[in-house]
Design an enzyme around this catalytic site. Structure first.
Site, PDB file in Angstrom:
ATOM      1  N   THR A  13       0.830  -1.221   0.000  1.00 46.79           N
ATOM      2  CA  THR A  13       0.000   0.000   0.000  1.00 46.79           C
ATOM      3  C   THR A  13       0.861   1.267   0.000  1.00 46.79           C
ATOM      4  O   THR A  13       0.698   2.140  -0.860  1.00 46.79           O
ATOM      5  CB  THR A  13      -0.902   0.003   1.249  1.00 46.79           C
ATOM      6  OG1 THR A  13      -1.627  -1.226   1.247  1.00 46.79           O
ATOM      7  CG2 THR A  13      -1.847   1.164   1.254  1.00 46.79           C
ATOM      8  N   VAL A  14       1.785   1.363   0.949  1.00 48.43           N
ATOM      9  CA  VAL A  14       2.546   2.610   1.106  1.00 48.43           C
ATOM     10  C   VAL A  14       3.605   2.747  -0.008  1.00 48.43           C
ATOM     11  O   VAL A  14       3.787   3.835  -0.568  1.00 48.43           O
ATOM     12  CB  VAL A  14       3.188   2.677   2.507  1.00 48.43           C
ATOM     13  CG1 VAL A  14       4.049   3.916   2.654  1.00 48.43           C
ATOM     14  CG2 VAL A  14       2.093   2.671   3.578  1.00 48.43           C
ATOM     15  N   LYS A 105       7.814   1.994  11.881  1.00 43.97           N
ATOM     16  CA  LYS A 105       7.910   2.445  13.286  1.00 43.97           C
ATOM     17  C   LYS A 105       8.354   1.330  14.219  1.00 43.97           C
ATOM     18  O   LYS A 105       9.092   1.562  15.167  1.00 43.97           O
ATOM     19  CB  LYS A 105       6.565   3.028  13.761  1.00 43.97           C
ATOM     20  CG  LYS A 105       5.466   2.043  13.952  1.00 43.97           C
ATOM     21  CD  LYS A 105       4.235   2.222  13.081  1.00 43.97           C
ATOM     22  CE  LYS A 105       4.465   2.835  11.759  1.00 43.97           C
ATOM     23  NZ  LYS A 105       3.459   2.508  10.761  1.00 43.97           N
ATOM     24  N   GLU A 129      10.103  10.331   8.552  1.00 43.34           N
ATOM     25  CA  GLU A 129       8.901  11.147   8.808  1.00 43.34           C
ATOM     26  C   GLU A 129       7.635  10.284   8.739  1.00 43.34           C
ATOM     27  O   GLU A 129       6.682  10.484   9.497  1.00 43.34           O
ATOM     28  CB  GLU A 129       8.812  12.269   7.763  1.00 43.34           C
ATOM     29  CG  GLU A 129       7.590  13.157   7.866  1.00 43.34           C
ATOM     30  CD  GLU A 129       7.543  13.951   9.166  1.00 43.34           C
ATOM     31  OE1 GLU A 129       8.405  14.811   9.376  1.00 43.34           O
ATOM     32  OE2 GLU A 129       6.627  13.697   9.991  1.00 43.34           O
ATOM     33  N   GLY A 187     -10.479  -2.243   5.699  1.00 41.47           N
ATOM     34  CA  GLY A 187      -9.034  -2.273   5.431  1.00 41.47           C
ATOM     35  C   GLY A 187      -8.205  -1.441   6.393  1.00 41.47           C
ATOM     36  O   GLY A 187      -7.006  -1.277   6.205  1.00 41.47           O
ATOM     37  N   GLU A 190      -5.841  -4.814  10.571  1.00 41.67           N
ATOM     38  CA  GLU A 190      -5.264  -6.027   9.981  1.00 41.67           C
ATOM     39  C   GLU A 190      -6.115  -7.234  10.385  1.00 41.67           C
ATOM     40  O   GLU A 190      -6.871  -7.179  11.352  1.00 41.67           O
ATOM     41  CB  GLU A 190      -3.853  -6.260  10.544  1.00 41.67           C
ATOM     42  CG  GLU A 190      -2.908  -5.095  10.426  1.00 41.67           C
ATOM     43  CD  GLU A 190      -2.284  -5.015   9.047  1.00 41.67           C
ATOM     44  OE1 GLU A 190      -2.297  -6.024   8.326  1.00 41.67           O
ATOM     45  OE2 GLU A 190      -1.810  -3.914   8.699  1.00 41.67           O
ATOM     46  N   ASP A 201       1.315  -0.385  18.351  1.00 42.73           N
ATOM     47  CA  ASP A 201       1.631   0.572  17.280  1.00 42.73           C
ATOM     48  C   ASP A 201       1.807   1.985  17.870  1.00 42.73           C
ATOM     49  O   ASP A 201       2.761   2.695  17.536  1.00 42.73           O
ATOM     50  CB  ASP A 201       0.498   0.535  16.242  1.00 42.73           C
ATOM     51  CG  ASP A 201       0.669   1.554  15.140  1.00 42.73           C
ATOM     52  OD1 ASP A 201       1.458   1.300  14.213  1.00 42.73           O
ATOM     53  OD2 ASP A 201       0.011   2.616  15.206  1.00 42.73           O
ATOM     54  N   LYS A 205       5.265   4.442  18.106  1.00 40.07           N
ATOM     55  CA  LYS A 205       5.291   5.836  17.636  1.00 40.07           C
ATOM     56  C   LYS A 205       5.640   6.790  18.777  1.00 40.07           C
ATOM     57  O   LYS A 205       6.427   7.725  18.592  1.00 40.07           O
ATOM     58  CB  LYS A 205       3.926   6.212  17.031  1.00 40.07           C
ATOM     59  CG  LYS A 205       3.615   5.481  15.730  1.00 40.07           C
ATOM     60  CD  LYS A 205       2.163   5.716  15.318  1.00 40.07           C
ATOM     61  CE  LYS A 205       1.796   4.925  14.084  1.00 40.07           C
ATOM     62  NZ  LYS A 205       0.342   4.809  13.890  1.00 40.07           N
ATOM     63  N   GLY A 302      -2.538   5.172   5.287  1.00 39.16           N
ATOM     64  CA  GLY A 302      -3.057   5.214   3.913  1.00 39.16           C
ATOM     65  C   GLY A 302      -1.948   5.443   2.906  1.00 39.16           C
ATOM     66  O   GLY A 302      -0.888   5.987   3.227  1.00 39.16           O
TER      67      GLY A 302
END
Ligand code: HSE
Length: 425
Positions: A13-14, A105, A129, A187, A190, A201, A205, A302
């Site tokens: 995706t990314v 991350k 970033e 979506g 997961e 997560d 971060k 996203g």
């Protein structure tokens, strides 16, 4: 004009979003930034997959050596995710002198010191970033806008999946299970949602953000963590009655040499700007001793939002005249004299199922009083089978006092269960 050849490792995706932006906005970047960024290689498991995702089979490679041996490539984007093989690949790339731009991350928070050392050894840059809060430029804000401030507080909603689930539970009365299923169908979550819903997560971060903000390694293992899987619609409804909205907050505070870092569900006053951050959106409050409050809001995940942060790093790296490394001793440990403060101040929401009998309330208030905990409000909810739910909202007290008091209350004969303990801001 300077041409910069880039490779992408991982066309999910990314990675796909990054490729799309670099194609779509190539002319804009050339005109405004003076660099022509060209993706010349993409690494993934199969050339067919790469062709399917990009429509270009000429740039597909399935072996890292094809990137390492290409002297024209100076920047490599890592969008594979997870710890291995990403860590091995990134270290090889850095040691070969090529800079890395990553969104990873988990890897960064677990192995930052090792990766930064590889970057220094290879004379390469390490840019990330996109690792925190997707397209929201929070890392650059900390390192390039607030570098003259003493950052005192970092607080925010930094996980979109959990914010989506909590929003659905709050606004549509969905159960946790229903809201999770919807997040998975859309979506956001997961198939195995543990990393998001149990707060890992957000912890990764917060470890990166608080390390940058407080200028010392804040190992992710030092961060207190509680996820959202035990939050019930009943808690949410009771919170509403008291004027609060529940959010999974990441909180980092610095007081002198003491730092408190925690991720947990939190009742936020419904008029607070964070209460208005809905669905998959993220927001971060930063407080500096000079700038005071800054709030950043946007999409934390996203393809295009996260790709936007990656492209920003690629351009930053392409134009940098020297490599940027962290401004503290990056050894993976908390640097003295900083200490982690585990007994922080907060207000609390406590829900108990108790025998519905005369004199029961006084037993709890006595224990709370013994620990110096003062009550703001008390609600009793519908009794059934001789039991009722009692909800206490406390004034500001300390974490240890509440834990000890709740421990003692939980052992009282009249208490069936301690149902919830939620911190309140
Ligand atoms: N899974 C994350 C979230 C995005 O839901 O916010 C990537 O960190």
């Amino acid at each position: 004009m300077k041409t910069v050849n880039v490779a992408i490792m991982g066309i999910g995706t990314v990675g796909g979003g990054t490729y799309e932006i670099l194609k779509k906005n190539r002319a804009l970047i050339k005109r405004t930034q003076g660099v022509d960024v060209v993706v010349t290689k993409i690494l993934d498991r199969s050339a067919e997959l790469i062709e399917k995702r990009t429509g270009n089979k000429d740039i597909a490679v399935t072996n890292l050596d094809d990137i390492l041996s290409d002297d024209k490539i100076s920047i490599v984007v890592e969008t594979m995710g997870g710890v291995e093989p990403a860590k091995t690949f990134i270290k090889k790339v850095l040691l070969s002198g090529k800079s890395i731009v990553t969104a990873n991350k988990e890897l960064l928070s677990k192995h930052w010191a090792e990766l930064e050392q590889a970057a220094k050894d290879g004379g390469a840059g390490l840019y990330f970033e996109a690792s925190c809060v997707g397209g929201v430029p929070v890392i650059r804000t900390l390192t390039e806008s607030l570098q003259g401030d003493n950052v005192l507080e970092i607080m925010g909603i930094i996980n979109g999946t959990t914010n989506y689930i909590l929003t659905k539970m709050t606004e549509e009365g969905m159960s946790y299970g229903q809201a999770l299923k919807e997040a998975q169908d859309k979506g956001f979550a997961e198939f195995d949602p543990t990393a998001d819903v149990e707060g890992f997560d957000a912890v990764y971060k917060l470890s990166i953000l608080s390390s940058l903000g407080f200028h010392t390694c804040i190992p992710y293992t030092e961060i207190y963590r509680e996820g959202i899987s035990k939050i019930t619609v009943n808690d949410i409804e009771s919170g509403k009655e008291l004027g609060y909205t529940v959010k999974l907050l990441a909180i980092g505070k610095k007081k002198g040499n003491k730092v408190e870092v925690r991720v947990h569900p939190t009742f936020v006053p419904s008029a607070h700007p964070l209460a208005a951050v809905r669905n998959e959106f993220n927001a971060v409050f930063l407080k500096g001793d000079c700038v005071d409050d800054v709030m950043l809001y946007g999409r934390g995940a996203g393809a295009l939002p996260t790709g936007s942060a990656i492209v920003s790093d690629i351009i930053y790296c392409a134009k940098a005249t020297e490599r940027r490394y962290t401004d503290f001793e990056n050894n993976g440990k908390l640097n003295a004299p900083t200490e982690i403060l585990s007994d922080f101040d907060s207000k609390y929401y406590i829900a108990l199922s108790v025998s519905d009998k005369p004199g029961v309330l006084s037993k709890f208030t006595e224990v709370l009083g013994n620990y110096g905990i003062s009550l703001n409000s008390v609600i009793q909810k519908g009794a059934a089978d001789g039991f009722a739910q009692i909800i206490f909202l406390t004034h500001t007290t300390t974490e240890n006092a509440v834990r000890n008091a709740v421990d003692e209350i939980g052992k009282l004969k009249v208490v069936k269960s301690v149902d919830s303990l939620i911190r309140v801001i």
